[in-house]
Scaffold this motif. Structure first.
Motif, short mmCIF file in Angstrom:
data_model
loop_
_atom_site.label_atom_id
_atom_site.label_comp_id
_atom_site.label_asym_id
_atom_site.label_seq_id
_atom_site.Cartn_x
_atom_site.Cartn_y
_atom_site.Cartn_z
N VAL A 1 34.80 -28.07 24.07
CA VAL A 1 35.02 -26.60 24.16
C VAL A 1 33.93 -25.86 23.38
O VAL A 1 33.50 -24.83 23.81
N ARG A 2 33.43 -26.36 22.32
CA ARG A 2 32.24 -25.84 21.57
C ARG A 2 30.92 -25.49 22.60
O ARG A 2 30.08 -24.56 22.53
N ALA A 3 30.67 -26.62 23.39
CA ALA A 3 29.58 -26.36 24.38
C ALA A 3 29.76 -25.43 25.34
O ALA A 3 28.79 -24.65 25.57
N VAL A 4 30.90 -25.37 25.90
CA VAL A 4 31.42 -24.04 26.91
C VAL A 4 31.20 -22.80 26.04
O VAL A 4 30.55 -21.93 26.62
N LEU A 5 31.57 -22.64 25.04
CA LEU A 5 31.67 -21.35 24.20
C LEU A 5 30.18 -21.18 23.96
O LEU A 5 29.89 -19.97 24.01
N ARG A 6 29.36 -22.27 23.74
CA ARG A 6 27.98 -21.71 23.34
C ARG A 6 27.32 -21.30 24.73
O ARG A 6 26.48 -20.44 24.63
N THR A 7 27.36 -21.91 25.61
CA THR A 7 26.97 -21.69 26.94
C THR A 7 27.41 -20.17 27.30
O THR A 7 26.58 -19.44 27.90
N ALA A 8 28.68 -19.76 27.09
CA ALA A 8 28.81 -18.56 27.30
C ALA A 8 28.08 -17.63 26.59
O ALA A 8 27.69 -16.50 26.91
N LEU A 9 28.13 -17.59 25.36
CA LEU A 9 27.26 -16.71 24.02
C LEU A 9 25.82 -16.74 24.69
O LEU A 9 25.14 -15.86 24.26
N ARG B 1 37.74 -9.92 18.20
CA ARG B 1 36.77 -9.05 18.83
C ARG B 1 35.58 -9.75 18.76
O ARG B 1 35.32 -10.66 17.80
N LEU B 2 34.72 -9.89 19.78
CA LEU B 2 33.43 -10.64 20.12
C LEU B 2 32.56 -9.96 18.95
O LEU B 2 31.92 -11.18 18.40
N SER B 3 32.67 -8.83 18.45
CA SER B 3 31.66 -8.45 17.60
C SER B 3 31.96 -9.19 16.20
O SER B 3 31.01 -9.00 15.39
N LYS B 4 33.22 -9.61 15.86
CA LYS B 4 33.68 -10.09 14.75
C LYS B 4 33.52 -11.55 14.75
O LYS B 4 33.70 -12.10 13.51
N LEU B 5 33.32 -12.17 15.80
CA LEU B 5 33.41 -13.72 15.88
C LEU B 5 32.38 -14.09 15.08
O LEU B 5 31.05 -13.72 14.93
N SER B 6 32.42 -15.23 14.22
CA SER B 6 31.67 -15.66 13.20
C SER B 6 31.46 -17.21 13.49
O SER B 6 32.57 -17.95 13.94
N LEU C 1 23.75 -13.53 25.00
CA LEU C 1 22.52 -13.27 24.31
C LEU C 1 21.44 -13.05 25.58
O LEU C 1 20.59 -11.98 24.72
N ARG C 2 21.24 -13.64 26.50
CA ARG C 2 20.44 -13.27 27.32
C ARG C 2 20.51 -11.79 28.01
O ARG C 2 19.58 -11.18 28.33
N LYS C 3 21.57 -11.57 28.18
CA LYS C 3 21.99 -10.21 28.82
C LYS C 3 22.45 -8.89 27.80
O LYS C 3 22.48 -7.99 28.04
N GLY C 4 22.04 -9.33 26.42
CA GLY C 4 22.23 -8.45 25.27
C GLY C 4 23.62 -7.87 25.01
O GLY C 4 23.52 -6.93 24.48
N THR C 5 24.38 -8.77 25.34
CA THR C 5 25.78 -8.26 25.08
C THR C 5 26.26 -8.96 23.61
O THR C 5 26.95 -8.36 22.99
N VAL C 6 25.53 -9.90 23.01
CA VAL C 6 25.63 -10.55 21.88
C VAL C 6 24.27 -10.35 20.81
O VAL C 6 23.51 -11.00 21.70
N PRO C 7 24.39 -10.32 19.76
CA PRO C 7 22.92 -10.13 18.92
C PRO C 7 22.59 -11.93 18.56
O PRO C 7 21.50 -12.07 18.24
N GLU D 1 32.39 -2.73 20.55
CA GLU D 1 33.39 -2.91 19.52
C GLU D 1 34.82 -3.54 20.22
O GLU D 1 35.27 -4.24 19.43
N ARG D 2 35.21 -3.15 21.16
CA ARG D 2 36.58 -3.39 21.55
C ARG D 2 36.47 -4.58 22.43
O ARG D 2 37.51 -5.06 22.93
N LEU D 3 35.31 -5.29 22.79
CA LEU D 3 35.38 -6.43 23.80
C LEU D 3 35.89 -7.51 22.99
O LEU D 3 35.31 -8.02 21.90
N THR D 4 36.98 -8.27 23.58
CA THR D 4 37.43 -9.73 23.04
C THR D 4 36.59 -10.72 23.66
O THR D 4 36.11 -10.69 24.47
N VAL D 5 36.89 -11.71 22.73
CA VAL D 5 36.22 -13.09 23.19
C VAL D 5 37.11 -13.54 24.46
O VAL D 5 36.23 -14.20 25.35
#
Length: 378
Positions: A132-140, A103-108, A144-150, A60-64
């Motif tokens: 910019v979008r490509a780098v953010l997509r790569t990070a997410l 919050r990463l959990s709130k990012l839409s 996703l692979r590590k189970g940090t984001v759904p 919950e507290r993890l920010t982008v």
């Protein structure tokens, strides 16, 4: 009281007036907040649904900002130095200022699209917004692979519309005008090889004498300057590792360069101290050639000759355009350029198709034309 089971949740009213939704995931509590009980109930339902379908629950507290910094540090050892530098720049200058506090959990997806629109409205080019979008997509994707984001909300966002820019192509006459404008013999030889091979500037400056043999050049490295030091970096993709046949002009240019370099080494004597051994193109004492400085000198020489603006990258476009115009198959040109996919070549040089079609029509017309201008009888 017994410990709550996986997916069980509760609602509670906090002293600060907010409502708290809490759910247990594999023995760990995950918490979300809402301004009203209804908001918190919706959050609880979201958390429970995420657990039910087996998706990861974002802390919950993890920010982008914290997430992307952590991702960049982990990814840096696996990236080419120039790529790592570019990623770090985009994270620091664009991603964190735009979404870092969320919050990463709130990012839409809407948050990502809105942020990209704001960056573009602030003067960032559509292509840079796409990066910019490509780098953010790569990070997410890593999250996703590590189970940090759904889910990867950057992939679900609307990409910036990057208008097609037709690459600048040079006619044979323009190519000759460029070569005639170059007074520096070494630069003229470099431009000759670049035009004849389509090498990227870093690949050209990283070319070693052992990579030149049997009328071909083998692309094994690219020269990069990282933190003030020159390095030879291996191509980041298998498609960039390739051999390119040389034209007679390019063979002659390299032979002249080898002889000129030997004379320069004799003249320098003990001052000849190459940072990287056996480079084909060097400065007077054997140092590597600085790419940006070379580009500046190249453009200045053309300006003095009164030629229109031609960038160094246009030499690569000229190679591709002339190859395609001479009838070389698209797949072959794609391989020679080191593109990872022939579709990239096709999309980049799609604008020259009309001229190629016209050329084919002209050739057919010349073939059918009888001496004296008469057409064959039907």
């Amino acid at each position: 009281m017994s410990r709550r089971g996986n997916g069980e949740g509760s609602l509670s009213h906090r002293p600060d007036g907010r409502w708290q939704a809490q759910v247990t995931v594999e023995g760990r509590r995950r918490v979300a907040y809402g301004r009203t009980r209804e908001d918190a109930a919706a959050e609880l339902q979201r958390l429970q649904h995420t657990v039910t379908v087996g998706l990861p629950v974002t802390p919950e507290r993890l920010t982008v900002g914290a997430f992307t910094r952590r991702w960049l540090e982990g990814a840096r050892p696996h990236l080419a130095p120039s790529t790592a530098t570019r990623y770090a720049q985009l994270v620091a200058e664009q991603i964190i200022p735009t979404w870092g506090r969320l919050r990463l959990s709130k990012l839409s997806p809407d948050d990502v699209s809105a942020g990209l629109a704001n960056l573009q409205a602030g003067g960032l080019s559509p292509r840079s917004c796409s990066h910019v979008r490509a780098v953010l997509r790569t990070a997410l994707n890593d999250g996703l692979r590590k189970g940090t984001v759904p889910r990867n909300v950057a992939s679900l966002s609307s990409p910036p519309r990057v208008p097609y820019q037709r690459p600048k192509l040079l006619s044979p006459g323009e190519v000759q005008a460029v070569l005639d404008a170059l007074d520096d013999p070494t630069m003229r030889r470099m431009v000759t090889v670049a035009l004849a091979t389509g090498l990227r500037q870093g690949e050209l400056l990283g070319l070693r004498w052992e990579d030149v043999a049997d009328g071909q050049v083998r692309v094994a490295y690219a020269l990069q300057r990282v933190a003030g030091r020159y390095e030879l970096v291996r191509p980041k993709s298998d498609s960039s590792k390739r051999s390119i046949p040389l034209t007679p002009d390019a063979v002659a240019a390299l032979e002249d360069q080898r002889q000129a370099q030997r004379l320069a080494q004799l003249a320098a004597g003990g001052r000849w101290r190459p940072v990287i051994p056996n480079l084909c193109f060097t400065l007077a004492a054997g140092q590597p050639v600085n790419g940006p400085a070379l580009t500046h000198r190249f453009e200045a020489a053309l300006a003095r000759a009164g030629l229109p603006v031609i960038r160094w990258r246009h030499l690569r476009h000229a190679f591709a355009g002339l190859m395609l115009a001479s009838g070389v198959e698209l797949a072959t040109v794609s391989h020679l350029l080191g593109h990872s996919d022939v579709s990239l070549t096709a999309s980049t040089y799609a604008g020259i198709a009309p001229s190629l079609r016209q050329d084919a029509t002209n050739r057919l017309g010349a073939l059918l034309q009888r001496p004296g201008g008469s057409q064959p009888a039907t």
